[in-house]
Scaffold this motif. Structure first.
Motif, PDB file in Angstrom:
ATOM      1  N   UNK A   9     -17.848 -10.921  18.235  1.00  0.00           N
ATOM      2  CA  UNK A   9     -16.914 -10.136  17.451  1.00  0.00           C
ATOM      3  C   UNK A   9     -15.417 -10.097  18.210  1.00  0.00           C
ATOM      4  N   UNK A  10     -15.653  -9.401  19.559  1.00  0.00           N
ATOM      5  CA  UNK A  10     -14.539  -9.186  20.564  1.00  0.00           C
ATOM      6  C   UNK A  10     -14.257 -10.656  20.822  1.00  0.00           C
ATOM      7  N   UNK A  11     -14.883 -11.507  21.225  1.00  0.00           N
ATOM      8  CA  UNK A  11     -14.427 -12.999  21.525  1.00  0.00           C
ATOM      9  C   UNK A  11     -13.467 -13.468  20.269  1.00  0.00           C
ATOM     10  N   UNK A  12     -13.958 -13.382  19.124  1.00  0.00           N
ATOM     11  CA  UNK A  12     -13.172 -13.741  18.221  1.00  0.00           C
ATOM     12  C   UNK A  12     -11.679 -13.079  17.955  1.00  0.00           C
ATOM     13  N   UNK A  13     -11.803 -11.629  17.980  1.00  0.00           N
ATOM     14  CA  UNK A  13     -10.837 -10.805  17.945  1.00  0.00           C
ATOM     15  C   UNK A  13      -9.819 -11.146  19.162  1.00  0.00           C
ATOM     16  N   UNK A  14     -10.369 -11.458  20.348  1.00  0.00           N
ATOM     17  CA  UNK A  14      -9.341 -11.711  21.516  1.00  0.00           C
ATOM     18  C   UNK A  14      -8.794 -13.166  21.190  1.00  0.00           C
ATOM     19  N   UNK A  15      -9.439 -13.957  20.819  1.00  0.00           N
ATOM     20  CA  UNK A  15      -8.929 -15.415  20.433  1.00  0.00           C
ATOM     21  C   UNK A  15      -7.752 -15.234  19.392  1.00  0.00           C
ATOM     22  N   UNK A  16      -8.044 -14.386  18.256  1.00  0.00           N
ATOM     23  CA  UNK A  16      -6.907 -14.288  17.311  1.00  0.00           C
ATOM     24  C   UNK A  16      -5.549 -13.422  17.855  1.00  0.00           C
ATOM     25  N   UNK A  17      -6.053 -12.479  18.604  1.00  0.00           N
ATOM     26  CA  UNK A  17      -4.915 -11.378  18.862  1.00  0.00           C
ATOM     27  C   UNK A  17      -3.834 -12.519  20.168  1.00  0.00           C
ATOM     28  N   UNK A  18      -4.476 -13.224  21.033  1.00  0.00           N
ATOM     29  CA  UNK A  18      -4.074 -13.853  22.081  1.00  0.00           C
ATOM     30  C   UNK A  18      -3.722 -15.160  21.894  1.00  0.00           C
ATOM     31  N   UNK A  19      -3.235 -15.552  20.705  1.00  0.00           N
ATOM     32  CA  UNK A  19      -2.824 -16.916  20.212  1.00  0.00           C
ATOM     33  C   UNK A  19      -1.823 -17.535  21.321  1.00  0.00           C
ATOM     34  N   UNK A  20      -0.674 -16.713  22.168  1.00  0.00           N
ATOM     35  CA  UNK A  20       0.193 -17.161  22.922  1.00  0.00           C
ATOM     36  C   UNK A  20      -0.162 -17.615  24.431  1.00  0.00           C
ATOM     37  N   UNK A  21      -1.247 -16.716  24.679  1.00  0.00           N
ATOM     38  CA  UNK A  21      -1.655 -17.102  26.098  1.00  0.00           C
ATOM     39  C   UNK A  21      -3.116 -17.960  26.230  1.00  0.00           C
ATOM     40  N   UNK A  22      -2.689 -18.911  26.833  1.00  0.00           N
ATOM     41  CA  UNK A  22      -3.857 -20.049  26.734  1.00  0.00           C
ATOM     42  C   UNK A  22      -5.179 -19.500  27.654  1.00  0.00           C
ATOM     43  N   UNK A  23      -4.847 -18.828  28.795  1.00  0.00           N
ATOM     44  CA  UNK A  23      -6.036 -18.451  29.606  1.00  0.00           C
ATOM     45  C   UNK A  23      -6.754 -17.475  29.058  1.00  0.00           C
ATOM     46  N   UNK A  24      -6.021 -16.545  28.214  1.00  0.00           N
ATOM     47  CA  UNK A  24      -6.972 -15.395  27.565  1.00  0.00           C
ATOM     48  C   UNK A  24      -7.866 -16.073  26.176  1.00  0.00           C
ATOM     49  N   UNK A  25      -7.158 -16.966  25.841  1.00  0.00           N
ATOM     50  CA  UNK A  25      -7.731 -17.953  24.737  1.00  0.00           C
ATOM     51  C   UNK A  25      -9.190 -18.435  25.160  1.00  0.00           C
ATOM     52  N   UNK A  26      -9.052 -19.206  26.481  1.00  0.00           N
ATOM     53  CA  UNK A  26     -10.227 -19.580  27.107  1.00  0.00           C
ATOM     54  C   UNK A  26     -11.171 -18.851  27.375  1.00  0.00           C
ATOM     55  N   UNK A  27     -10.875 -17.559  27.987  1.00  0.00           N
ATOM     56  CA  UNK A  27     -11.572 -16.482  28.308  1.00  0.00           C
ATOM     57  C   UNK A  27     -12.501 -16.151  26.955  1.00  0.00           C
ATOM     58  N   UNK A  28     -11.737 -16.002  25.892  1.00  0.00           N
ATOM     59  CA  UNK A  28     -12.337 -15.550  24.778  1.00  0.00           C
ATOM     60  C   UNK A  28     -13.449 -16.578  24.249  1.00  0.00           C
ATOM     61  N   UNK A  29     -13.022 -17.836  24.329  1.00  0.00           N
ATOM     62  CA  UNK A  29     -13.993 -18.981  24.015  1.00  0.00           C
ATOM     63  C   UNK A  29     -15.191 -18.766  24.678  1.00  0.00           C
ATOM     64  N   UNK A  30     -15.066 -18.511  26.217  1.00  0.00           N
ATOM     65  CA  UNK A  30     -16.157 -18.390  27.060  1.00  0.00           C
ATOM     66  C   UNK A  30     -17.183 -17.165  26.532  1.00  0.00           C
ATOM     67  N   UNK A  31     -16.445 -16.015  26.291  1.00  0.00           N
ATOM     68  CA  UNK A  31     -17.125 -14.842  25.742  1.00  0.00           C
ATOM     69  C   UNK A  31     -17.905 -15.138  24.662  1.00  0.00           C
ATOM     70  N   UNK A  32     -17.449 -16.048  23.625  1.00  0.00           N
ATOM     71  CA  UNK A  32     -18.363 -16.253  22.496  1.00  0.00           C
ATOM     72  C   UNK A  32     -19.361 -17.221  22.758  1.00  0.00           C
ATOM     73  N   UNK A  33     -19.269 -18.211  23.719  1.00  0.00           N
ATOM     74  CA  UNK A  33     -20.298 -18.819  23.955  1.00  0.00           C
ATOM     75  C   UNK A  33     -21.353 -18.200  24.616  1.00  0.00           C
ATOM     76  N   UNK A  34     -20.964 -17.244  25.641  1.00  0.00           N
ATOM     77  CA  UNK A  34     -21.910 -16.484  26.054  1.00  0.00           C
ATOM     78  C   UNK A  34     -22.709 -15.596  25.221  1.00  0.00           C
ATOM     79  N   UNK A  35     -21.889 -15.098  24.309  1.00  0.00           N
ATOM     80  CA  UNK A  35     -22.541 -14.166  23.351  1.00  0.00           C
ATOM     81  C   UNK A  35     -23.761 -15.037  22.392  1.00  0.00           C
TER      82      UNK A  35
END
Length: 87
Positions: A9-35
């Motif tokens: 859920x933190x990964x999804x929230x980070x992906x939705x909130x940080x739509x402008x920053x590509x690096x943070x979107x990639x980190x959020x995807x990585x967090x979801x994959x690790x979850x």
């Protein structure tokens, strides 16, 4: 399992909130994959199954390759943008 759900859920929230920053979107995807990997490992240990542990190693490998490809594309984009701005 609650930790895995919370991380996802933190990964999804980070992906939705940080739509402008590509690096943070990639980190959020990585967090979801690790979850998801953590959830597979927990299920694998509870069912005493080695296939889930092997599958989690594959997921971690694919996640690492995905982050490397994404970051290299991002670096190449910024370098090309920097070269265009110099002239």
């Amino acid at each position: 399992m609650n930790l895995s759900l919370l991380l996802f859920l933190i990964g999804i929230l980070g992906f939705i909130i940080n739509r402008k920053n590509i690096i943070l979107m990639i980190i959020s995807i990585e967090l979801m994959l690790l979850a998801v990997t953590l959830l597979i490992l927990i299920s694998s240990f509870s069912f005493d199954d080695n296939v889930g542990q092997t599958f989690s190693v594959y997921i971690i490998t694919i996640a690492g390759a995905e982050s490397v490809v994404g970051l290299s594309i991002l670096v190449a984009y910024y370098r090309s943008r920097l070269v265009l701005n110099e002239y």
